[in-house]
Design an enzyme around this catalytic site. Structure first.
Site, mmCIF file in Angstrom:
data_model
loop_
_atom_site.group_PDB
_atom_site.id
_atom_site.type_symbol
_atom_site.label_atom_id
_atom_site.label_comp_id
_atom_site.label_asym_id
_atom_site.label_seq_id
_atom_site.Cartn_x
_atom_site.Cartn_y
_atom_site.Cartn_z
ATOM 1 C CG HIS A 181 -4.448 9.926 0.620
ATOM 2 N ND1 HIS A 181 -3.115 9.962 0.325
ATOM 3 C CD2 HIS A 181 -4.524 9.362 1.850
ATOM 4 C CE1 HIS A 181 -2.415 9.451 1.332
ATOM 5 N NE2 HIS A 181 -3.248 9.085 2.271
ATOM 6 C CG ASP A 191 -1.779 1.226 1.340
ATOM 7 O OD1 ASP A 191 -2.959 1.130 0.953
ATOM 8 O OD2 ASP A 191 -1.284 2.288 1.783
ATOM 9 N NE ARG A 222 9.317 -4.558 15.742
ATOM 10 C CZ ARG A 222 10.440 -3.866 15.956
ATOM 11 N NH1 ARG A 222 10.804 -2.905 15.132
ATOM 12 N NH2 ARG A 222 11.219 -4.131 16.991
ATOM 13 C CG LEU A 262 0.560 -2.280 15.019
ATOM 14 C CD1 LEU A 262 2.040 -2.619 14.967
ATOM 15 C CD2 LEU A 262 -0.253 -3.473 15.490
ATOM 16 C CE1 TYR A 301 0.867 8.046 2.453
ATOM 17 C CE2 TYR A 301 1.340 5.781 1.825
ATOM 18 C CZ TYR A 301 0.533 6.696 2.466
ATOM 19 O OH TYR A 301 -0.589 6.271 3.130
ATOM 20 C CG ASN A 323 4.321 -6.648 12.141
ATOM 21 O OD1 ASN A 323 4.274 -6.840 13.355
ATOM 22 N ND2 ASN A 323 4.736 -5.509 11.621
ATOM 23 C CE LYS A 378 -3.667 4.856 0.915
ATOM 24 N NZ LYS A 378 -2.235 4.489 0.889
ATOM 25 C CE LYS A 388 6.412 3.110 8.937
ATOM 26 N NZ LYS A 388 6.634 4.561 9.044
ATOM 27 C CB SER A 389 8.128 -3.108 10.355
ATOM 28 O OG SER A 389 9.356 -3.216 11.059
ATOM 29 C CB ILE A 435 -1.647 -1.800 5.323
ATOM 30 C CG1 ILE A 435 -2.524 -0.607 5.754
ATOM 31 C CG2 ILE A 435 -2.273 -2.531 4.155
ATOM 32 C CD1 ILE A 435 -2.618 0.501 4.725
#
Length: 281
Positions: A112, A51, A240, A194, A56, A244, A81, A234-235, A232
């Site tokens: 968005h 995603d 990790r 999270l 971004y 996840n 988006k 993120k790391s 979705i």
């Protein structure tokens, strides 16, 4: 790189019949110069749903990782988006995103933010419907749309959004918006799943992590999966990422899902869609 997808990731069927991996990988705030490596790591870990967004600034990095992966296009699900400042020029904006990603088509394209003050999201949706009809996008949807925004779009458009991607985590569940979306067959997708890490410190989450031999993040992600949300996380850390992704093997009981759900505090982390008006340009 391994071309084998993680067969354990469940898929959800959207309202137009397109399937989407329920657990994906987000690249919000991933620096453009780091994106290719991080997405390559995510694909190596087994993610097949990525995603991103024009705002971004890292679509090209996502595209470079996809191209380098050797993974067949049909095994990947790619979301991007529409920038707020380009709602009046959605077709050209989409083409720029598609080229940056290096793809023939995009799996999911989202508005968005509604930006009600500029009153252009219906115009954007009409343009997106045309791209969808031409097969350049497999599914179209929205992000950050509140109940009133959905009402306006449903009244004016010819296509029901496939997805509403919203801030959603145990301490901020947006029950009204989620219920409204689901009542129209719109799948709910959770960003900041999270709570940007803040929800992981809850005693309930820690207790369930100990009980299941899982990480706190796996418990919260399992709560999302058990609640029917697309999620979705993120790391930038490959270990990790794998942890996840392994949340798909954690099954919470109805009682445990309710326990995590009881953490609702009404505290939003991100901007309020009712007033957010940044252009993202």
């Amino acid at each position: 790189m391994s071309n084998e997808p993680n067969a354990n990731v469940p898929e959800l069927t959207l309202n137009n019949g397109v399937t989407i991996p329920q657990l994906g990988f987000g690249v919000f705030q991933v620096p453009p110069e780091d994106t290719r490596k991080i997405v390559e790591d995510a694909l190596e870990a087994g993610y097949r749903h990525i995603d991103t967004a024009a705002a971004y600034g890292n679509e090209a990095g996502v595209g470079a990782a996809i191209a380098a992966s050797g993974i067949p296009r049909e095994e990947l699900f790619i979301t991007t988006k529409l920038r707020n400042g380009e709602q009046g020029n959605a077709a050209a904006a989409f083409e720029n995103s598609r080229k940056a990603l290096g793809l023939d088509f995009v799996d999911l394209y989202l508005i968005h933010w509604p930006v009600p003050s500029q009153n252009q999201f219906v115009e954007a949706w009409t343009a997106m419907e045309k791209l969808y009809a031409k097969g350049e996008i497999r599914a179209i949807g929205v992000s950050n749309f509140l109940a009133g925004d959905l009402d306006k779009l449903l009244a004016a458009g010819n296509t029901t959004p496939a997805v509403n991607q919203i801030e959603l985590h145990p301490t901020f569940q947006q029950a009204e918006v989620a219920a409204k979306s689901r009542s129209h067959g719109i799948t709910v997708e959770a960003y900041s799943p999270l709570g940007q890490g803040s929800d992981l410190a809850a005693d309930t989450v820690g207790r369930l992590a100990d009980k299941h031999g899982a990480t706190p993040a796996q418990i919260v992600l399992a709560w999302h999966l058990g609640s029917g949300n697309i999620v979705i996380p993120k790391s930038a850390d490959s270990k990790r990422m794998r942890e996840n992704l392994a949340a798909v093997s954690v099954a919470l009981s109805a009682e445990e899902l309710a326990a995590v759900g009881s953490l609702e505090s009404g505290q939003r982390i991100g901007a309020d869609p009712a007033t957010a008006a940044f252009t993202q340009m």
